[in-house]
Design a protein around this motif. Structure first.
Motif, short mmCIF file in Angstrom:
data_model
loop_
_atom_site.label_atom_id
_atom_site.label_comp_id
_atom_site.label_asym_id
_atom_site.label_seq_id
_atom_site.Cartn_x
_atom_site.Cartn_y
_atom_site.Cartn_z
N PRO A 189 0.80 -1.23 0.00
CA PRO A 189 0.00 0.00 0.00
C PRO A 189 0.83 1.28 0.00
N ILE A 190 1.95 1.25 0.72
CA ILE A 190 2.76 2.46 0.85
C ILE A 190 4.23 2.12 0.68
N MET A 191 4.93 2.95 -0.09
CA MET A 191 6.39 2.87 -0.21
C MET A 191 6.94 4.29 -0.06
N GLY A 192 8.12 4.36 0.51
CA GLY A 192 8.67 5.69 0.72
C GLY A 192 10.15 5.69 1.00
N LEU A 241 11.26 11.57 7.45
CA LEU A 241 10.56 11.26 6.21
C LEU A 241 11.05 12.18 5.09
N VAL A 242 11.29 11.60 3.92
CA VAL A 242 11.61 12.39 2.73
C VAL A 242 10.40 12.45 1.81
N ALA A 243 9.87 11.29 1.44
CA ALA A 243 8.73 11.24 0.54
C ALA A 243 8.08 9.87 0.63
N VAL A 244 6.76 9.83 0.42
CA VAL A 244 6.04 8.57 0.39
C VAL A 244 5.07 8.58 -0.78
N THR A 245 4.72 7.38 -1.23
CA THR A 245 3.73 7.25 -2.29
C THR A 245 2.87 6.03 -2.03
N THR A 246 1.60 6.13 -2.40
CA THR A 246 0.68 5.01 -2.23
C THR A 246 0.57 4.24 -3.54
N SER A 247 -0.03 3.07 -3.45
CA SER A 247 -0.22 2.26 -4.65
C SER A 247 -1.17 2.95 -5.64
N SER A 304 -0.83 8.56 -4.92
CA SER A 304 -0.73 9.76 -4.08
C SER A 304 0.69 9.90 -3.55
N THR A 305 1.13 11.13 -3.38
CA THR A 305 2.48 11.38 -2.89
C THR A 305 2.46 12.44 -1.79
N ASN A 306 3.50 12.38 -0.96
CA ASN A 306 3.68 13.39 0.08
C ASN A 306 5.17 13.61 0.27
N TYR A 307 5.56 14.87 0.44
CA TYR A 307 6.98 15.20 0.53
C TYR A 307 7.26 16.02 1.78
N ALA A 308 8.47 15.88 2.29
CA ALA A 308 8.94 16.80 3.32
C ALA A 308 9.09 18.18 2.70
N ASP A 309 8.81 19.22 3.48
CA ASP A 309 8.90 20.57 2.96
C ASP A 309 10.29 20.87 2.40
N SER A 310 11.31 20.29 3.00
CA SER A 310 12.69 20.59 2.62
C SER A 310 13.06 20.08 1.23
N VAL A 311 12.27 19.15 0.69
CA VAL A 311 12.61 18.58 -0.61
C VAL A 311 11.58 18.88 -1.69
N GLY A 338 9.63 20.26 -4.67
CA GLY A 338 10.11 20.97 -5.85
C GLY A 338 11.46 20.51 -6.34
N ARG A 339 12.15 19.71 -5.53
CA ARG A 339 13.48 19.22 -5.95
C ARG A 339 13.51 17.70 -6.11
N PHE A 340 12.78 16.99 -5.26
CA PHE A 340 12.76 15.53 -5.30
C PHE A 340 11.42 15.05 -5.87
N THR A 341 11.48 13.92 -6.56
CA THR A 341 10.27 13.31 -7.09
C THR A 341 10.27 11.82 -6.77
N ILE A 342 9.21 11.37 -6.11
CA ILE A 342 9.06 9.96 -5.83
C ILE A 342 8.11 9.35 -6.85
N SER A 343 8.43 8.14 -7.27
CA SER A 343 7.56 7.43 -8.21
C SER A 343 7.68 5.93 -7.94
#
Length: 121
Positions: free
Chosen positions: A32-35, A47-53, A56-63, A65-70
């Protein structure tokens, strides 16, 4: 039993890019969730970033616009594309997955072994 195997990372100059990959294998029904999390020397894991199956994605404020999770659900793999890297991004990066195994209905939490990312000139 489930294993998370990470690859990528390394040394890069400020402003550069790196990519991390994490592949899950074993008796997997769903993930269900990887991050991605990271831990810098002397600091707590964060936490840096997480994504659901479902994508949906969620990022730490510090990253943001710079990091992309897929993720590639067919390959049970999650990626982290890191651009515009800063020295403050230096840390060990850990893959994390909430895995529902074939023999269970309850997700269990798994961690990868960690990959070093160093941003330095």
């Amino acid at each position: 039993q489930v294993q998370l195997v990470e690859s990528g990372g390394g040394l890069v100059q400020p402003g550069g890019s790196l990519r991390l990959s994490c592949a899950a294998s074993g008796s997997i029904f769903s993930i269900p969730i990887m991050g991605w999390y990271r831990q810098a020397p002397g600091k707590q894991r964060e936490l840096v970033a997480v994504t659901t199956s479902g994508g949906s994605t969620n990022y730490a404020d510090s990253v943001k616009g710079r990091f992309t999770i897929s993720r590639d659900n067919a390959k049970n793999t999650v990626y982290l594309q890191m651009n515009s890297l800063k020295p403050d991004d230096t840390a060990v990066y850990y893959c994390n997955a909430a895995v529902v195994e074939a023999s269970s209905v309850i997700p269990h939490n798994y961690w990868g072994q960690g990959r070093q990312v160093t941003v330095s000139s």
